[in-house]
Design an enzyme around this catalytic site. Structure first.
Site, PDB file in Angstrom:
ATOM      1  N   THR A   1       0.850  -1.195   0.000  1.00 47.07           N
ATOM      2  CA  THR A   1       0.000   0.000   0.000  1.00 47.07           C
ATOM      3  C   THR A   1       0.880   1.237   0.000  1.00 47.07           C
ATOM      4  O   THR A   1       1.921   1.277   0.671  1.00 47.07           O
ATOM      5  CB  THR A   1      -0.966   0.086   1.206  1.00 47.07           C
ATOM      6  OG1 THR A   1      -1.625   1.358   1.156  1.00 47.07           O
ATOM      7  CG2 THR A   1      -0.272  -0.023   2.545  1.00 47.07           C
TER       8      THR A   1
ATOM      9  N   HIS B   1      -4.886   9.986  -7.658  1.00 50.13           N
ATOM     10  CA  HIS B   1      -4.280   8.722  -8.089  1.00 50.13           C
ATOM     11  C   HIS B   1      -2.928   8.868  -8.770  1.00 50.13           C
ATOM     12  O   HIS B   1      -2.296   7.840  -9.044  1.00 50.13           O
ATOM     13  CB  HIS B   1      -5.260   7.954  -8.976  1.00 50.13           C
ATOM     14  CG  HIS B   1      -6.452   7.443  -8.208  1.00 50.13           C
ATOM     15  ND1 HIS B   1      -7.565   8.209  -7.995  1.00 50.13           N
ATOM     16  CD2 HIS B   1      -6.665   6.274  -7.560  1.00 50.13           C
ATOM     17  CE1 HIS B   1      -8.434   7.524  -7.260  1.00 50.13           C
ATOM     18  NE2 HIS B   1      -7.906   6.348  -6.981  1.00 50.13           N
TER      19      HIS B   1
ATOM     20  N   ASP C   1      -0.061   3.733   1.441  1.00 52.23           N
ATOM     21  CA  ASP C   1      -0.385   4.401   2.712  1.00 52.23           C
ATOM     22  C   ASP C   1       0.603   4.075   3.835  1.00 52.23           C
ATOM     23  O   ASP C   1       0.648   4.789   4.830  1.00 52.23           O
ATOM     24  CB  ASP C   1      -1.792   4.000   3.183  1.00 52.23           C
ATOM     25  CG  ASP C   1      -2.862   4.287   2.142  1.00 52.23           C
ATOM     26  OD1 ASP C   1      -2.636   5.159   1.286  1.00 52.23           O
ATOM     27  OD2 ASP C   1      -3.915   3.630   2.184  1.00 52.23           O
TER      28      ASP C   1
ATOM     29  N   MET D   1      -2.925  11.299  -0.457  1.00 50.80           N
ATOM     30  CA  MET D   1      -3.719  10.144  -0.030  1.00 50.80           C
ATOM     31  C   MET D   1      -3.170   9.653   1.316  1.00 50.80           C
ATOM     32  O   MET D   1      -2.366  10.337   1.935  1.00 50.80           O
ATOM     33  CB  MET D   1      -3.643   9.047  -1.086  1.00 50.80           C
ATOM     34  CG  MET D   1      -4.539   9.303  -2.282  1.00 50.80           C
ATOM     35  SD  MET D   1      -4.509   7.877  -3.396  1.00 50.80           S
ATOM     36  CE  MET D   1      -5.985   8.192  -4.357  1.00 50.80           C
TER      37      MET D   1
ATOM     38  N   ARG E   1      -5.394   7.526   3.478  1.00 44.61           N
ATOM     39  CA  ARG E   1      -6.531   7.107   4.318  1.00 44.61           C
ATOM     40  C   ARG E   1      -6.410   7.680   5.728  1.00 44.61           C
ATOM     41  O   ARG E   1      -6.228   8.869   5.877  1.00 44.61           O
ATOM     42  CB  ARG E   1      -6.666   5.579   4.333  1.00 44.61           C
ATOM     43  CG  ARG E   1      -7.212   5.046   3.031  1.00 44.61           C
ATOM     44  CD  ARG E   1      -7.883   3.724   3.211  1.00 44.61           C
ATOM     45  NE  ARG E   1      -7.013   2.792   3.902  1.00 44.61           N
ATOM     46  CZ  ARG E   1      -7.379   1.583   4.293  1.00 44.61           C
ATOM     47  NH1 ARG E   1      -8.595   1.173   4.065  1.00 44.61           N
ATOM     48  NH2 ARG E   1      -6.536   0.788   4.894  1.00 44.61           N
TER      49      ARG E   1
ATOM     50  N   GLN F   1      -0.502   9.571  -7.276  1.00 40.22           N
ATOM     51  CA  GLN F   1       0.392   9.005  -6.250  1.00 40.22           C
ATOM     52  C   GLN F   1       0.508   7.488  -6.336  1.00 40.22           C
ATOM     53  O   GLN F   1       1.401   6.890  -5.767  1.00 40.22           O
ATOM     54  CB  GLN F   1      -0.135   9.355  -4.845  1.00 40.22           C
ATOM     55  CG  GLN F   1      -0.091  10.825  -4.542  1.00 40.22           C
ATOM     56  CD  GLN F   1      -1.088  11.197  -3.453  1.00 40.22           C
ATOM     57  OE1 GLN F   1      -0.751  11.246  -2.285  1.00 40.22           O
ATOM     58  NE2 GLN F   1      -2.323  11.466  -3.829  1.00 40.22           N
ATOM     59  N   ARG F   2      -0.460   6.855  -6.993  1.00 41.00           N
ATOM     60  CA  ARG F   2      -0.466   5.391  -7.062  1.00 41.00           C
ATOM     61  C   ARG F   2       0.072   4.868  -8.381  1.00 41.00           C
ATOM     62  O   ARG F   2       0.283   3.665  -8.530  1.00 41.00           O
ATOM     63  CB  ARG F   2      -1.895   4.876  -6.879  1.00 41.00           C
ATOM     64  CG  ARG F   2      -2.314   4.857  -5.469  1.00 41.00           C
ATOM     65  CD  ARG F   2      -3.334   3.823  -5.087  1.00 41.00           C
ATOM     66  NE  ARG F   2      -4.255   3.319  -6.046  1.00 41.00           N
ATOM     67  CZ  ARG F   2      -5.581   3.229  -5.837  1.00 41.00           C
ATOM     68  NH1 ARG F   2      -6.086   3.686  -4.722  1.00 41.00           N
ATOM     69  NH2 ARG F   2      -6.353   2.686  -6.732  1.00 41.00           N
TER      70      ARG F   2
ATOM     71  N   ARG G   1      -4.768  28.525  -2.593  1.00 37.36           N
ATOM     72  CA  ARG G   1      -5.106  27.569  -3.666  1.00 37.36           C
ATOM     73  C   ARG G   1      -4.907  26.143  -3.189  1.00 37.36           C
ATOM     74  O   ARG G   1      -4.017  25.866  -2.374  1.00 37.36           O
ATOM     75  CB  ARG G   1      -4.219  27.811  -4.892  1.00 37.36           C
ATOM     76  CG  ARG G   1      -4.492  29.123  -5.604  1.00 37.36           C
ATOM     77  CD  ARG G   1      -5.896  29.129  -6.203  1.00 37.36           C
ATOM     78  NE  ARG G   1      -6.078  30.304  -7.025  1.00 37.36           N
ATOM     79  CZ  ARG G   1      -5.908  30.301  -8.340  1.00 37.36           C
ATOM     80  NH1 ARG G   1      -5.508  29.214  -8.969  1.00 37.36           N
ATOM     81  NH2 ARG G   1      -6.097  31.417  -9.030  1.00 37.36           N
TER      82      ARG G   1
HETATM   83  O1  F6P Z   1      -5.171   2.586   0.126  1.00 36.58           O
HETATM   84  C1  F6P Z   1      -4.646   3.235  -0.992  1.00 36.58           C
HETATM   85  C2  F6P Z   1      -5.505   4.404  -1.392  1.00 36.58           C
HETATM   86  O2  F6P Z   1      -4.926   5.029  -2.508  1.00 36.58           O
HETATM   87  C3  F6P Z   1      -5.767   5.414  -0.280  1.00 36.58           C
HETATM   88  O3  F6P Z   1      -4.680   6.262  -0.050  1.00 36.58           O
HETATM   89  C4  F6P Z   1      -6.995   6.101  -0.793  1.00 36.58           C
HETATM   90  O4  F6P Z   1      -7.732   6.679   0.257  1.00 36.58           O
HETATM   91  C5  F6P Z   1      -7.760   4.985  -1.444  1.00 36.58           C
HETATM   92  O5  F6P Z   1      -6.812   3.975  -1.753  1.00 36.58           O
HETATM   93  C6  F6P Z   1      -8.481   5.390  -2.697  1.00 36.58           C
HETATM   94  O6  F6P Z   1      -9.171   4.284  -3.193  1.00 36.58           O
HETATM   95  P1  F6P Z   1      -9.902   4.270  -4.593  1.00 36.58           P
HETATM   96  O7  F6P Z   1      -8.883   4.115  -5.674  1.00 36.58           O
HETATM   97  O8  F6P Z   1     -10.832   3.117  -4.495  1.00 36.58           O
HETATM   98  O9  F6P Z   1     -10.627   5.585  -4.706  1.00 36.58           O
END
Ligand code: F6P
Length: 355
Positions: free
Chosen positions: A128, A274, A130, A172, A174, A276-277, A268
Site C-alpha cells: 500500500t 491517483h 499508505d 492520499m 486514508r 500518487q499510485r 489555492r
Molecule cells: O489505500 C490506498 C488508497 O490510494 C488510499 O490512499 C486512498 O484513500 C484509497 O486507496 C483510494 O481508493 P480508490 O482508488 O478506491 O478511490
C-alpha cells in the site's frame, strides 16, 4: 507444487515487481507451477486464472499497476450479498492449489486470514502507498508515492513564491499520515496536517499570516484523513461493496475555504489523487518488492503458512496474519520524524507548537 498468486486492493507501484519475484523464486526454489488469479479475489469467485511462467513475468519489474488486475470490492465472504467462500474453496481445490500468495493491503490480508482459517494455506505480502499495515515498517509503493508528492510540493512552491500565495497539497493515505509526513518533510512544507493530530484553524491561519509578512508564501501538505479540531473526515464518496466503503478526498478544498477569510494572500488547493499510485516504482520500491516476493517464496517452500512478510529494523521477517488483520499502523507522537519536524519549526496545526 502448484501455487496461486493474486493482487488485491488498490493498485500500487511495485506490484509487478513482486509478481515477478514470487514467480521466479518459486520456479527456482521448488519447481512450482504458478497460477495467476485475475482481479484479486474476484478471479477466484469468477473462476478466472492464467499460468505465470518465466516469460509471462519478463520485462515487468519497472512497470506500474498489476499485470493480473486487481479489485478492492470483491470479498468471498460478502459477494453480492452472499458468502461464496465455500465455492471459492471448492475452486481452489479444483485448481489443485497447494497454497496462495496474496499481495495486498489490510483489507486483502483480512480476507486472506479468513481464507486461511477455512483451510486454504496463504502467505501475505504487504502492499500500500499508505504505509499503514500493522507489523511492517515499510510497505512497497510508499516510497514511490512519497517521491511523487515531494516533487508536487516543490513545484507548487514555485507558484507560491511567484504569486505570494498559500499553496495546499492534499495527499492520499486514508486514516494515516505517513505520506504527508514524509513527503512534507522531504518537500519542505511549512505546515503538515495529518489525521493523527486534529488541526486548529486559528493556528494554521496564524502561521500563514506570520509567513505573509516574512516570506510571502506558505506550502501546506495535508493528508486526506486530516480533520479540524472537533470536526470529521472529508468524504468524497461511498463505495458500498468495498470492505471500507468510505473514500476520503477534498479536505484541501475545505481547508482553503476555512483559511481564505483569515488571510490577505490567495489560497489555492491541489488534490493529487491517483497520480500518487501510478507510474514506475522507485529503485527502493523495486528492491523492496523483489525482496518481499523472494521472502514470500521462501515461506511457501518452508510451508510457513498464515504469515505475512515484514520489514522490521531493516530486517526481513514475517508475522502471523491474524496479528495484521483489521488493524492499522498510525504515526505516533514519538515517531522520530514527527518529533524532528516539530523541532525544526514545521507546524502540525496544533495549538501549542514548539518553534
Ligand atoms: O489505500 C490506498 C488508497 O490510494 C488510499 O490512499 C486512498 O484513500 C484509497 O486507496 C483510494 O481508493 P480508490 O482508488 O478506491 O478511490
Amino acid at each position: 507444487m502448484r501455487i496461486g498468486l493474486l493482487t488485491g486492493g488498490g493498485d500500487c507501484p511495485g506490484l509487478n515487481a513482486v509478481i515477478r519475484s514470487v514467480t521466479k523464486s518459486l520456479i527456482n526454489l521448488c519447481g512450482a507451477e504458478v497460477i495467476g488469479i485475475e482481479d484479486g479475489f474476484l478471479g477466484l469467485i469468477e473462476r478466472r486464472v492464467r499460468p505465470l511462467d518465466w516469460r509471462a513475468v519478463g520485462g515487468i519489474l519497472a512497470t506500474g499497476g498489476t499485470i493480473l488486475g486487481t479489485s478492492n470490492s470483491a470479498t468471498p465472504f460478502a459477494w453480492q450479498g452472499q458468502d461464496v467462500s465455500p465455492a471459492v474453496m471448492a475452486y481452489a481445490a479444483e485448481l489443485g492449489l497447494d497454497g496462495l500468495v496474496v499481495i495486498g493491503g489490510d483489507g486483502t490480508m483480512t480476507i486472506a486470514e479468513r481464507m486461511g482459517r477455512l483451510g486454504l494455506p496463504v502467505v501475505g505480502v504487504p502492499k500500500t502507498i499508505d504505509n499503514d499495515i500493522e507489523g511492517t515498517e515499510r510497505s512497497f509503493g510508499f516510497d514511490t508515492a512519497v517521491a511523487t508528492v515531494t516533487e508536487a510540493l516543490e513545484r507548487v512552491q514555485t507558484t507560491g513564491q511567484s504569486h505570494s500565495r498559500v499553496m495546499i497539497v492534499e495527499t492520499m493515505g486514508r486514516y494515516a499520515g505517513w505520506i504527508a509526513l514524509e513527503a512534507g518533510v522531504a518537500g519542505a512544507a511549512d505546515i503538515i496536517l495529518i489525521p493523527e493530530a486534529e488541526y486548529d484553524i486559528e493556528t494554521v491561519a496564524g502561521v500563514c499570516r506570520e509567513r505573509e509578512s516574512r516570506q510571502r508564501f506558505t506550502v501546506i501538505c495535508i493528508a486526506e484523513g486530516a480533520k479540524p479540531v472537533g470536526g470529521t473526515w472529508t468524504v468524497d464518496r461511498r463505495i458500498e461493496t468495498s470492505p471500507d466503503p468510505i473514500r476520503l478526498g477534498g479536505v484541501a478544498h475545505a481547508l482553503r475555504a476555512q483559511l481564505q477569510p483569515h488571510l490577505h494572500s490567495e489560497v489555492r488547493a491541489t488534490v493529487l489523487g491517483h497520480v500518487q499510485r501510478g507510474g514506475s516504482p522507485t529503485p527502493f520500491d523495486r528492491v523492496l518488492a523483489t525482496l518481499y516476493g523472494h521472502h514470500a517464496a521462501h515461506l511457501v517452500r518452508d510451508q510457513q503458512w498464515g504469515q505475512m512478510v515484514t520489514l522490521q529494523g531493516g530486517q526481513l521477517g514475517s508475522i502471523p496474519l491474524n496479528h495484521v488483520a483489521g488493524r492499522n499502523r498510525l504515526v505516533t507522537p514519538t515517531h522520530p520524524l514527527w518529533v524532528c519536524a516539530r523541532e525544526i519549526g514545521v507546524s502540525f496545526g496544533e495549538r501549542s507548537v514548539i518553534s
